[in-house]
Design a protein around this motif. Sequence first.
Motif, PDB file in Angstrom:
ATOM      1  N   GLY A  83      -6.431  -5.312   0.961  1.00  0.00           N
ATOM      2  CA  GLY A  83      -5.359  -5.098  -0.017  1.00  0.00           C
ATOM      3  C   GLY A  83      -5.980  -4.664  -1.336  1.00  0.00           C
ATOM      4  O   GLY A  83      -7.195  -4.822  -1.560  1.00  0.00           O
ATOM      5  N   SER A  84      -5.156  -4.083  -2.223  1.00  0.00           N
ATOM      6  CA  SER A  84      -5.758  -3.661  -3.481  1.00  0.00           C
ATOM      7  C   SER A  84      -6.099  -4.855  -4.360  1.00  0.00           C
ATOM      8  O   SER A  84      -6.918  -4.744  -5.268  1.00  0.00           O
ATOM      9  N   ASP A  85      -5.532  -6.037  -4.086  1.00  0.00           N
ATOM     10  CA  ASP A  85      -5.961  -7.226  -4.835  1.00  0.00           C
ATOM     11  C   ASP A  85      -7.452  -7.481  -4.630  1.00  0.00           C
ATOM     12  O   ASP A  85      -8.185  -7.773  -5.581  1.00  0.00           O
ATOM     13  N   TYR A 109       0.531  -6.171 -14.595  1.00  0.00           N
ATOM     14  CA  TYR A 109       0.351  -6.964 -13.380  1.00  0.00           C
ATOM     15  C   TYR A 109      -0.321  -8.286 -13.762  1.00  0.00           C
ATOM     16  O   TYR A 109      -1.416  -8.291 -14.339  1.00  0.00           O
ATOM     17  N   ASP A 179      -4.751   1.430 -11.678  1.00  0.00           N
ATOM     18  CA  ASP A 179      -4.170   0.772 -10.505  1.00  0.00           C
ATOM     19  C   ASP A 179      -2.889   1.529 -10.135  1.00  0.00           C
ATOM     20  O   ASP A 179      -1.863   1.392 -10.783  1.00  0.00           O
ATOM     21  N   TYR A 182       1.844   1.867  -7.103  1.00  0.00           N
ATOM     22  CA  TYR A 182       3.207   2.404  -6.922  1.00  0.00           C
ATOM     23  C   TYR A 182       3.299   3.909  -7.138  1.00  0.00           C
ATOM     24  O   TYR A 182       4.384   4.451  -7.263  1.00  0.00           O
ATOM     25  N   THR A 205      -3.071   1.407  -2.557  1.00  0.00           N
ATOM     26  CA  THR A 205      -2.816   0.410  -1.511  1.00  0.00           C
ATOM     27  C   THR A 205      -1.942   0.975  -0.391  1.00  0.00           C
ATOM     28  O   THR A 205      -1.174   1.918  -0.615  1.00  0.00           O
ATOM     29  N   SER A 207       0.113  -1.155   0.959  1.00  0.00           N
ATOM     30  CA  SER A 207       1.149  -2.202   1.014  1.00  0.00           C
ATOM     31  C   SER A 207       2.548  -1.704   0.691  1.00  0.00           C
ATOM     32  O   SER A 207       3.523  -2.273   1.173  1.00  0.00           O
ATOM     33  N   LYS A 208       2.654  -0.677  -0.154  1.00  0.00           N
ATOM     34  CA  LYS A 208       3.978  -0.265  -0.616  1.00  0.00           C
ATOM     35  C   LYS A 208       4.404   1.027   0.083  1.00  0.00           C
ATOM     36  O   LYS A 208       5.286   1.013   0.928  1.00  0.00           O
ATOM     37  N   ARG A 216      -2.923  -5.676   4.941  1.00  0.00           N
ATOM     38  CA  ARG A 216      -3.872  -5.879   3.856  1.00  0.00           C
ATOM     39  C   ARG A 216      -4.939  -4.777   3.802  1.00  0.00           C
ATOM     40  O   ARG A 216      -6.083  -4.962   4.234  1.00  0.00           O
TER      41      ARG A 216
END
Length: 352
Positions: A83-85, A109, A179, A182, A205, A207-208, A216
């Motif tokens: 994940g980008s986290d 964020y 980052d 989105y 990412t 994720s979206k 992840r």
Amino acid sequence: MSYQDYFRKVTPYVPGEQPKEDDIVKLNTNENPYPPSPKVASALKNVGGAQSRKYPDPTAALLRDALAERYGVRSSQVFVGVGSDDVLGMCFLTFFNSERPILFPEVTYSFYPVWAELFRIPYRTVALREGFRIVPEDYLTENGGVVIANPNAPTGIALSVSEIETIVAGNPDSVVIVDEAYVDFGAVSCQCLLNKYPNLAVVQTFSKSRSMAGMRIGYCIAGEPLIAALQNVKYSYNSYTMNEASILAGKAALEDEAYFVECCKRIAETREWARQEFEKLSFVCTDSKANFLFVSHRSVPAKRIFEALRERKIFVRYFAQPHIDNYLRVTIGTRAEMERLFSALRGILAEA
Ligand code: PMP
């Protein structure tokens, strides 16, 4: 002194709720309402066999190569993570070792200050201007690094590539992390600046926009020296972060560009329709280019709306934080989910 005095104490990031019930309209964590490309499920059929006995490829070469091809860069310019986290955390650990504070917007964020605290990186937040605007010149003071979410979270407001360039060009002695979690829903990526600026790191990412929050997968694209430094830190901590399933699923998703484009387009269309619906109900909305809207009602407090929606099994995100505590962040769901939201809102506002 007790051994507990030597624990590392941190206040963790709080993710949005993941309710267990089925009949919930879940618009609180910016997940994509559509499933991943069918190619992902096909790729996963091959996982869990004899191959899983072995460790995965620590370089995740299949996925890095596929990303390099998709974005027209060399594989040595790509770093992948859980994940980008994970990728952002590694970037903080790797790039921000200066005595000078790193800079990021005051409203952004909320994981950024958590990583800074965890890794003991000094930081300073920069106030936003009227209308939650980020002004590039505000990031040209002395610093040990800069982090900008573009579009920003939770406002959804995007900077142009030339505004990002002002920040990157004006900080040649710091790494600037952009980052772009989105970006695919309507903003423009600053990847086109990578050849010109060796201090830029772009993080994205799956994720979206690729509907794969559960797999992840995140990645950073940057110049080779930055990526090599990230790899060194990662291999000094945990070599095998990318599991076999995520590597294969990520590669499969990248092979279905048409599905990705269509999915992003649908969400952007639903967002623009939803914005009008919100405005009809006397909400003000920021100019979000993300897969969520950031909205505030002209008379009814956000917290009250948040709670009333929750009672009706509709989850949106409310942040009890300075500057944004009268706003709701509403993820763009399917058209049917959004219609359920607006019908509930009409009821709530009629009673308010
Ligand atoms: N950056 C921003 C701005 C986000 O909102 C999120 C989602 N919480 C992330 C990064 C991390 O997403 P992921 O780890 O799922 O890639």
